[in-house]
Design a protein around this motif. Structure first.
Motif, PDB file in Angstrom:
ATOM      1  N   GLY A   1       0.796  -1.229   0.000  1.00 24.45           N
ATOM      2  CA  GLY A   1       0.000   0.000   0.000  1.00 24.45           C
ATOM      3  C   GLY A   1       0.826   1.275   0.000  1.00 24.45           C
ATOM      4  N   HIS A   2       2.147   1.175  -0.051  1.00 18.94           N
ATOM      5  CA  HIS A   2       2.980   2.385   0.006  1.00 18.94           C
ATOM      6  C   HIS A   2       2.874   3.129  -1.326  1.00 18.94           C
ATOM      7  CE1 HIS A   2       4.642   0.096   3.387  1.00 18.94           C
ATOM      8  NE2 HIS A   2       4.982   1.267   3.888  1.00 18.94           N
TER       9      HIS A   2
ATOM     10  N   ARG B   1       3.148   6.569  -1.927  1.00 24.59           N
ATOM     11  CA  ARG B   1       3.683   7.924  -2.036  1.00 24.59           C
ATOM     12  C   ARG B   1       4.330   8.146  -3.404  1.00 24.59           C
ATOM     13  NH1 ARG B   1       7.834  11.000   2.164  1.00 24.59           N
ATOM     14  NH2 ARG B   1       8.040  12.890   0.919  1.00 24.59           N
TER      15      ARG B   1
ATOM     16  N   LYS C   1       1.822   8.270  -6.337  1.00 24.40           N
ATOM     17  CA  LYS C   1       1.034   9.498  -6.369  1.00 24.40           C
ATOM     18  C   LYS C   1       1.863  10.696  -6.813  1.00 24.40           C
ATOM     19  CE  LYS C   1      -2.453   8.617  -2.871  1.00 24.40           C
ATOM     20  NZ  LYS C   1      -2.821   8.995  -1.504  1.00 24.40           N
ATOM     21  N   VAL C   2       3.104  10.757  -6.316  1.00 20.20           N
ATOM     22  CA  VAL C   2       3.954  11.891  -6.683  1.00 20.20           C
ATOM     23  C   VAL C   2       4.246  11.862  -8.186  1.00 20.20           C
ATOM     24  CG1 VAL C   2       6.297  12.797  -6.456  1.00 20.20           C
ATOM     25  CG2 VAL C   2       4.957  12.336  -4.417  1.00 20.20           C
TER      26      VAL C   2
ATOM     27  N   ARG D   1       1.243  12.916 -10.230  1.00 17.30           N
ATOM     28  CA  ARG D   1       1.043  14.356 -10.256  1.00 17.30           C
ATOM     29  C   ARG D   1       2.078  15.060 -11.104  1.00 17.30           C
ATOM     30  NH1 ARG D   1      -0.950  17.270  -4.737  1.00 17.30           N
ATOM     31  NH2 ARG D   1      -0.508  19.268  -5.703  1.00 17.30           N
TER      32      ARG D   1
ATOM     33  N   ALA E   1      -2.469   6.550   5.580  1.00 20.55           N
ATOM     34  CA  ALA E   1      -1.138   6.552   4.973  1.00 20.55           C
ATOM     35  C   ALA E   1      -0.660   5.219   4.425  1.00 20.55           C
ATOM     36  CB  ALA E   1      -0.122   7.070   5.993  1.00 20.55           C
ATOM     37  N   GLN E   2      -0.603   4.182   5.257  1.00 16.74           N
ATOM     38  CA  GLN E   2       0.113   2.988   4.815  1.00 16.74           C
ATOM     39  C   GLN E   2      -0.750   2.054   3.974  1.00 16.74           C
ATOM     40  OE1 GLN E   2       3.545   0.403   6.827  1.00 16.74           O
ATOM     41  NE2 GLN E   2       1.589   0.101   7.798  1.00 16.74           N
TER      42      GLN E   2
ATOM     43  N   GLU F   1       6.170   9.029   6.777  1.00 15.09           N
ATOM     44  CA  GLU F   1       6.837   8.381   5.639  1.00 15.09           C
ATOM     45  C   GLU F   1       6.054   8.645   4.349  1.00 15.09           C
ATOM     46  OE1 GLU F   1       9.791   5.867   5.651  1.00 15.09           O
ATOM     47  OE2 GLU F   1      10.107   7.427   7.141  1.00 15.09           O
ATOM     48  N   ALA F   2       4.738   8.758   4.475  1.00 17.18           N
ATOM     49  CA  ALA F   2       3.916   9.006   3.287  1.00 17.18           C
ATOM     50  C   ALA F   2       4.039  10.451   2.816  1.00 17.18           C
ATOM     51  CB  ALA F   2       2.459   8.665   3.570  1.00 17.18           C
ATOM     52  N   GLY F   3       4.759  11.271   3.579  1.00 17.75           N
ATOM     53  CA  GLY F   3       5.044  12.618   3.077  1.00 17.75           C
ATOM     54  C   GLY F   3       4.479  13.762   3.877  1.00 17.75           C
TER      55      GLY F   3
ATOM     56  N   VAL G   1      12.322   6.907   4.944  1.00 22.28           N
ATOM     57  CA  VAL G   1      12.194   7.665   3.704  1.00 22.28           C
ATOM     58  C   VAL G   1      13.400   8.577   3.466  1.00 22.28           C
ATOM     59  CG1 VAL G   1      10.981   9.691   4.596  1.00 22.28           C
ATOM     60  CG2 VAL G   1      10.379   8.785   2.339  1.00 22.28           C
TER      61      VAL G   1
ATOM     62  N   GLN H   1      -5.810  12.266   4.092  1.00 22.18           N
ATOM     63  CA  GLN H   1      -5.131  11.738   2.908  1.00 22.18           C
ATOM     64  C   GLN H   1      -4.720  12.883   1.976  1.00 22.18           C
ATOM     65  OE1 GLN H   1      -8.064  10.663   4.274  1.00 22.18           O
ATOM     66  NE2 GLN H   1      -8.700   8.691   3.443  1.00 22.18           N
TER      67      GLN H   1
ATOM     68  N   ALA I   1      -0.901  14.074   0.901  1.00 21.92           N
ATOM     69  CA  ALA I   1      -0.501  14.067  -0.517  1.00 21.92           C
ATOM     70  C   ALA I   1       0.032  15.445  -0.937  1.00 21.92           C
ATOM     71  CB  ALA I   1      -1.681  13.654  -1.398  1.00 21.92           C
ATOM     72  N   GLU I   2      -0.621  16.501  -0.448  1.00 23.56           N
ATOM     73  CA  GLU I   2      -0.163  17.866  -0.751  1.00 23.56           C
ATOM     74  C   GLU I   2       1.257  18.098  -0.248  1.00 23.56           C
ATOM     75  OE1 GLU I   2      -0.933  20.647  -2.397  1.00 23.56           O
ATOM     76  OE2 GLU I   2      -2.553  19.379  -3.179  1.00 23.56           O
TER      77      GLU I   2
ATOM     78  N   SER J   1       3.533  15.950   0.568  1.00 25.18           N
ATOM     79  CA  SER J   1       4.481  15.071  -0.098  1.00 25.18           C
ATOM     80  C   SER J   1       4.896  15.666  -1.449  1.00 25.18           C
ATOM     81  CB  SER J   1       3.829  13.705  -0.269  1.00 25.18           C
ATOM     82  OG  SER J   1       4.330  13.031  -1.379  1.00 25.18           O
ATOM     83  N   TYR J   2       3.922  16.190  -2.181  1.00 23.34           N
ATOM     84  CA  TYR J   2       4.234  16.762  -3.493  1.00 23.34           C
ATOM     85  C   TYR J   2       5.032  18.054  -3.352  1.00 23.34           C
ATOM     86  CZ  TYR J   2       3.773  17.588  -8.481  1.00 23.34           C
ATOM     87  OH  TYR J   2       4.048  17.778  -9.813  1.00 23.34           O
TER      88      TYR J   2
ATOM     89  N   PHE K   1       7.153  18.737  -1.001  1.00 23.48           N
ATOM     90  CA  PHE K   1       8.547  18.383  -0.704  1.00 23.48           C
ATOM     91  C   PHE K   1       9.256  17.930  -1.977  1.00 23.48           C
ATOM     92  CE2 PHE K   1      11.976  15.442   0.105  1.00 23.48           C
ATOM     93  CZ  PHE K   1      12.786  16.216   0.920  1.00 23.48           C
ATOM     94  N   GLN K   2       8.566  17.125  -2.786  1.00 26.53           N
ATOM     95  CA  GLN K   2       9.187  16.641  -4.016  1.00 26.53           C
ATOM     96  C   GLN K   2       9.588  17.821  -4.912  1.00 26.53           C
ATOM     97  OE1 GLN K   2       9.883  13.413  -4.613  1.00 26.53           O
ATOM     98  NE2 GLN K   2      10.942  13.980  -6.500  1.00 26.53           N
ATOM     99  N   GLN K   3       8.706  18.811  -4.996  1.00 28.82           N
ATOM    100  CA  GLN K   3       9.025  19.983  -5.820  1.00 28.82           C
ATOM    101  C   GLN K   3      10.222  20.742  -5.262  1.00 28.82           C
ATOM    102  OE1 GLN K   3       4.972  21.546  -5.657  1.00 28.82           O
ATOM    103  NE2 GLN K   3       4.889  21.429  -7.889  1.00 28.82           N
TER     104      GLN K   3
END
Lengths: 132, 554
Positions: free
Chosen positions: A15-16, A18, A21-22, A25, B201-202, B242-244, B330, B439, B443-444, B446-447, B449-451
């Motif tokens: 289920g991980h 992340r 989803k990233v 997007r 999350a998991q 961990e999910a962000g 992570v 959720q 997700a917000e 996490s994205y 941070f990725q950016q």
């Protein structure tokens, strides 16, 4: 010009999500049409989603170590359906020794932890089969 | 309010800082934590003027426990060094446990494979290629007997990371104790048993939220009378982080999950002080050092206040937030993996300075695979160096009173309270999850941070900066398919040798209990003793409760 259509899938029990989803997007922000299948998809469900969505790209997110089972099954199903023009990518935790095995069965790109999103976007744009 | 201090800070900014900045500008226009939280360049008494040192910070071992739940910190008792481990068959994992105990580990922590976590037998279609890969495969009581062979359950504490099927796996552990002649009242350990963070999350959920919650409340009630020293839940922020999520979201959602469990327990007729003392928490130790310390301090303060003010808890033990910490998986990089040893040591340091009760340190190779025994040993040694060589354990809450850390702690508390209000207005955490609120928040973040990582606003050494071409590969643990085949063979042998009729009867009894309101634990124990498999027991509940399907939030 038609937007590139990408199916992002999470096969197996993990289920991980992340990473899935990233990347979904990031590809959408890069102008692609992204279909995220959600969790726990069988290879059959993923191939059927790709057919239905007329996908140019299938991206599998696998972190659990099941890639040596899932990827060959998916490639065989695509072949059985006569699909040879979909770009198949795998992202996740894949031991180095397994990367050539995945390439050998037709997975074009294998992306390991820490890959910049832009590298994946560029890879898709260079490698995707141009379609009408 | 101390106006002299304010003047002093302002004067410093005008007279000292501004001329300096003109000559030498700072490296960034704004400094932020890894969570994106803005950090001032200097904190002074003025920043904490509204923090009362007595009421808000207090002293260790006393309300509101900001400075720790134990009066003498680690001088009385060190944290438990609990290394999470499990892979392949129960035989292989048993050998690893024996080695860990010999190396000085003071508690066991079981990692299960995905089929076990998802309540599927090794021969299920979805278990293809997953058996024994991410943890140990436990399909029935027979496997649990093997897992703890030669390990006396009365002498150790065991943590089991299991959620949807937690009641069943716990029942297997209880029956092994029974076989060893260990009284349940002597058993000590933890089941994670936290379904809410799975939805957030998991994502290792099986049943819909409401029956899942009922199963957890059944374990609370059962343990209160039958296994009184067992920690019935480890309310976990680890996976949310961990999910962000940000540090604040980790804190707020975890404590709000804790509130939700308490509320459901109260609604089921349980007295707060009978079950809350057995609830524990589990946080992530991420890379932003001070932010993490503030998070743990705020967690204790918030829980104590919520338990007293919202639930009217009387017992001190209900007010004290006990927690386990694991360093951030992570944050580990596949590139230049030896850097991970340093990351993990710093993260562990924040957990210790934050007053954790137990700690898992990740191994350097975990962005690549499950750890090798050498890597796992080095991770344990990291804790031992912190505990025995650094002098860390001689003072309680050494950052207490730091303007910076106290200010961050206060901001964490206020931010979490605001999230509590928002979730309360939605009707509670179950409702918030059903609406996809946490959720979406995760997700917000996490994205974002990725950016920030892609823009190089956030540097990850060896990945987006200080990159090294041609790295020599390191040796990793490779789990072959043999474990899966051996587990399948054992499962077939078990099915052929057990009393099938008894299995069917006990499963039917589980179903009728699930459809009603009686406590499920006695029925589950009966099915376990009959050697019903995990998949069969989970299917019995699936038949009654159905399965949860989430609407994905991107």
């Amino acid at each position: 010009m038609r937007k590139l259509r990408v199916v992002i899938a999470k096969p197996g029990l993990d289920g991980h999500d992340r990473g899935a989803k990233v990347i979904a997007r990031a590809l959408r922000d890069a102008g692609m049409e992204v279909i995220y299948t959600g969790l726990r998809q069988t290879p059959e469900q993923i191939v059927s989603a790709a057919l239905q969505e007329d996908a140019d790209v299938i991206g599998l997110s696998i972190l659990s170590g099941a890639h040596n089972h899932i990827a060959p099954k998916l490639m065989a199903l695509l072949k059985a359906q006569g699909i040879d023009d979909v770009l198949v990518l795998v992202g996740g935790i894949i031991p180095d020794v397994d990367v050539p095995k995945l390439h050998a069965i037709g997975v074009k790109g294998v992306f390991l932890p820490g890959t910049p999103m832009q590298a994946i976007i560029d890879f898709i744009q260079v490698n995707v089969r141009a379609r009408a | 309010m101390d106006t002299t201090a304010e003047t002093a800070k302002r004067r410093w900014e005008r007279e000292t800082l501004e001329p300096t900045l003109k000559k030498a500008p700072e490296r960034a226009t704004a400094f932020t934590t890894i969570s994106g939280q803005r950090i001032d360049r200097l904190y002074t008494p003025d920043d904490v003027a509204d923090v009362d040192p007595v009421q808000d910070i207090g002293t260790p071992g006393a309300f509101p426990y900001t400075r720790g739940i134990h009066t003498s910190g680690y001088e009385g008792k060190l944290w438990t060094m609990r290394q999470f481990a499990g892979f392949g068959t129960p035989e292989e994992t048993n050998a690893r446990y024996q080695a860990l105990l010999k190396a000085g580990s003071t508690g066991l922590s079981v990692a299960f494979d995905l089929p076990t976590l998802m309540g599927r037998d090794p021969d299920h279609e979805l278990a293809l290629g997953e058996v024994g890969k991410c943890g140990v495969s436990i399909a029935s009581l027979a496997d649990m007997e093997t897992l703890f062979e030669g390990i006396h359950l009365g002498d150790i504490t065991t943590s089991m990371t299991i959620n949807s099927p937690a009641a069943i796996i716990f029942a297997m552990y209880l029956v092994v104790a029974e076989q060893q002649g260990v009284d349940w009242t002597q058993l000590s350990g933890t089941i994670q048993n936290d379904i809410l963070k799975e939805f957030i999350a998991q994502k290792e959920f099986i049943y819909p939220p409401r029956p899942s919650m009922r199963l957890i409340i059944d374990t609370f009630a059962f343990c209160a009378t039958d296994v009184p020293k067992w920690n019935t839940i480890s309310v976990s922020g680890y996976h949310i982080r961990e999910a962000g999520s940000t540090a604040l979201q980790e804190l707020a959602f975890t404590l709000r999950d804790g509130i939700e469990y308490v509320q459901w327990g109260v609604d089921a007729g349980l007295d707060v002080d009978t079950f809350v003392p057995r609830m524990s928490f589990f946080f992530n130790a991420h890379s932003d050092f001070f932010e993490e310390i503030a998070k743990y301090r705020a967690a204790r303060n918030l829980w104590a206040r919520v338990m007293r003010d919202r639930f009217g808890a009387q017992s001190d033990r209900s007010l004290k937030l006990r927690f386990h910490t694991q360093t951030a998986g992570v944050s580990l990089t596949a590139q230049q993996p030896y850097n991970n040893v340093v990351r993990t040591a710093l993260q562990a340091l924040s957990g210790v300075l934050g007053g954790t009760q137990s700690l898992h340190t990740n191994s350097l190779d975990e962005a690549l695979a499950l750890p090798t025994e050498e890597a796992a040993t080095l991770a344990l040694r990291t804790q031992q160096v912190l505990a025995f060589e650094s002098g860390l354990t001689s003072d309680v809450d050494p950052f207490g009173g730091s303007y910076f850390v106290e200010k961050l702690t206060r901001e964490m508390e206020d931010g979490a309270m605001a999230y509590f209000d928002q979730i309360d207005r939605m009707g509670g955490m179950v409702e918030a999850i059903e609406q996809g609120f946490p959720q979406r928040e995760v997700a917000e973040s996490s994205y974002r941070f990725q950016q920030a990582f892609e823009r190089h606003d956030k540097v990850v050494v060896g990945v987006n900066d200080f990159v090294q071409e041609h790295e020599p590969p390191i040796r990793i643990l490779y789990i072959d398919e043999g474990a899966g085949e051996r587990q399948l063979a054992k499962l077939q042998a078990l099915r052929a040798s057990r009393d099938t009729e008894r299995v069917q009867q006990t499963l039917a009894a589980m179903k009728s209990a699930a459809a009603g309101t009686e406590n499920l634990m006695p029925r589950i124990l009966d099915a376990v003793r009959a050697y019903a498999t995990l998949g069969e027991m989970c299917d019995a509940l699936r038949d009654v409760w159905g399965e949860y399907e989430e609407t994905p939030v991107i």
